[in-house]
Design a protein around this motif. Structure first.
Motif, PDB file in Angstrom:
ATOM      1  N   GLY A   1       0.822  -1.324   0.089  1.00 53.16           N
ATOM      2  CA  GLY A   1      -0.012  -0.043  -0.015  1.00 53.16           C
ATOM      3  C   GLY A   1       0.863   1.367  -0.067  1.00 53.16           C
ATOM      4  N   ILE A   2       1.774   1.196   0.857  1.00 52.24           N
ATOM      5  CA  ILE A   2       2.906   2.199   0.930  1.00 52.24           C
ATOM      6  C   ILE A   2       3.606   2.619  -0.578  1.00 52.24           C
ATOM      7  CG2 ILE A   2       4.911   3.439   1.746  1.00 52.24           C
ATOM      8  CD1 ILE A   2       4.148   1.945   4.477  1.00 52.24           C
ATOM      9  N   SER A   3       3.764   1.499  -1.302  1.00 47.07           N
ATOM     10  CA  SER A   3       4.626   1.451  -2.410  1.00 47.07           C
ATOM     11  C   SER A   3       3.635   1.921  -3.684  1.00 47.07           C
ATOM     12  CB  SER A   3       5.085  -0.324  -2.929  1.00 47.07           C
ATOM     13  OG  SER A   3       5.440  -0.192  -4.121  1.00 47.07           O
ATOM     14  N   GLU A   4       2.440   1.670  -3.436  1.00 48.31           N
ATOM     15  CA  GLU A   4       1.461   2.313  -4.424  1.00 48.31           C
ATOM     16  C   GLU A   4       1.315   3.739  -4.502  1.00 48.31           C
ATOM     17  OE1 GLU A   4      -2.374   0.461  -3.851  1.00 48.31           O
ATOM     18  OE2 GLU A   4      -1.664  -1.636  -4.386  1.00 48.31           O
ATOM     19  N   ARG A   5       1.613   4.261  -3.086  1.00 49.22           N
ATOM     20  CA  ARG A   5       1.389   5.695  -2.953  1.00 49.22           C
ATOM     21  C   ARG A   5       2.583   6.429  -2.967  1.00 49.22           C
ATOM     22  NH1 ARG A   5      -2.183   2.691  -0.048  1.00 49.22           N
ATOM     23  NH2 ARG A   5      -4.275   3.812   0.238  1.00 49.22           N
ATOM     24  N   THR A   6       3.880   5.794  -3.148  1.00 51.25           N
ATOM     25  CA  THR A   6       4.984   6.445  -3.139  1.00 51.25           C
ATOM     26  C   THR A   6       5.953   6.184  -4.414  1.00 51.25           C
ATOM     27  OG1 THR A   6       6.333   4.560  -1.974  1.00 51.25           O
ATOM     28  CG2 THR A   6       5.311   6.398  -0.739  1.00 51.25           C
ATOM     29  N   GLY A   7       5.572   5.062  -4.882  1.00 50.41           N
ATOM     30  CA  GLY A   7       6.342   4.669  -6.196  1.00 50.41           C
ATOM     31  C   GLY A   7       7.624   3.945  -5.727  1.00 50.41           C
ATOM     32  N   ILE A   8       7.880   3.562  -4.650  1.00 52.99           N
ATOM     33  CA  ILE A   8       9.124   2.828  -4.094  1.00 52.99           C
ATOM     34  C   ILE A   8       8.796   1.379  -4.131  1.00 52.99           C
ATOM     35  CG2 ILE A   8      10.628   2.275  -2.229  1.00 52.99           C
ATOM     36  CD1 ILE A   8       9.614   5.077  -1.070  1.00 52.99           C
ATOM     37  N   PRO A   9       9.540   0.619  -5.098  1.00 56.55           N
ATOM     38  CA  PRO A   9       9.329  -0.786  -5.157  1.00 56.55           C
ATOM     39  C   PRO A   9       9.430  -1.655  -3.828  1.00 56.55           C
ATOM     40  CG  PRO A   9      11.325  -0.208  -6.177  1.00 56.55           C
ATOM     41  CD  PRO A   9      10.879   1.047  -5.672  1.00 56.55           C
TER      42      PRO A   9
END
Length: 252
Positions: A155-163
């Motif tokens: 969920g954090i990845s979806e919002r930040t773009g960090i893989p």
């Protein structure tokens, strides 16, 4: 598909379990999510945020004016720095338990939104190359059907773009639940629990995600493995909840 699912199976507030109004959920699909898209206003006002007076090293709640908690002051940490969103108190504690043990996987999206919103600047400053969730053993994964830390991490990845990388750190030993053990037993419990499957390249900076930070034993074990065996240059820890420092507990 998500809109239809929300209509047929209304999303529920992770704190009280009651449905969230569809008009508020619709903001997510319009690209304008807000706190109200995930949690009721009256429940939001009860959230025990760790806004200030936290340990500069691990993020544990400390006495006002104190830089380091008792544990960080008396001993070093393997990870570079840690932060937590909330104190491990109700209603957040209950929500995490439901996420972890009662198949409330959807609650993970609230915690991902909260982390990405509240700690947005901190994440930007540390500038991680990848996000790695604390892994669970394959037997525990089969029992639950998912890893709650991975749900939050994605969920954090979806919002930040960090893989997200789930192919680096693995849990090769199915250990006892940490909450049932003493501090010494926790360290023994996690001895050789984690291993590296695929090493990182170029001394990458890792954002390690977990649900609860108590003594920090799990974070320490993962960070040590990532740094000594996995090729990580720096490891920062982000947990959903943390406890209070010993000195702060003495005052209550």
């Amino acid at each position: 598909m998500g809109v239809i699912k929300d209509l047929v199976f209304p999303a529920r507030c992770p704190m009280c379990g009651e449905p969230i109004g569809f008009e508020k959920r619709l903001l997510i699909y319009e690209g304008r999510p807000s706190w109200g898209s995930y949690i009721h206003k009256e429940c939001f006002e009860k959230l025990p945020f760790v806004n200030e007076d936290y340990c500069e090293k691990c993020g544990t709640k400390v006495v006002h004016g104190v830089r380091l908690c008792t544990a960080c002051e008396t001993g070093g940490r393997v990870f570079d720095r840690g932060r937590s969103l909330f104190l491990y108190e109700d209603p957040v504690r209950e929500a995490l338990l439901h996420l972890k043990y009662s198949s409330k996987k959807e609650y993970g999206d609230f915690f991902a939104f909260a982390a990405s919103t509240v700690l947005k600047d901190w994440i930007h400053v540390i500038n991680p190359d990848c996000i790695i969730p604390v892994p669970v053993h394959k037997e525990r994964y089969r029992e639950r059907g998912y890893n709650q830390a991975e749900v939050i991490a994605r969920g954090i990845s979806e919002r930040t773009g960090i893989p997200v990388r789930t192919d680096v750190l693995i849990r090769q030993k199915n250990t006892k639940a940490q909450k049932e053990l003493s501090a010494i037993e926790r360290k023994v419990n996690l001895l050789k629990a984690f291993e590296i499957k695929n090493a990182l390249q170029n001394k990458e900076t890792v954002l390690l995600i977990d649900d609860i930070f108590t003594t920090g034993t799990t974070s320490e074990a993962c960070s040590w493995t990532l740094k000594t065996k996995g090729g990580a240059g720096k490891v920062f820890v982000l947990c959903m909840c943390t406890g209070k420092d010993a000195k702060l507990l003495e005052k209550h």
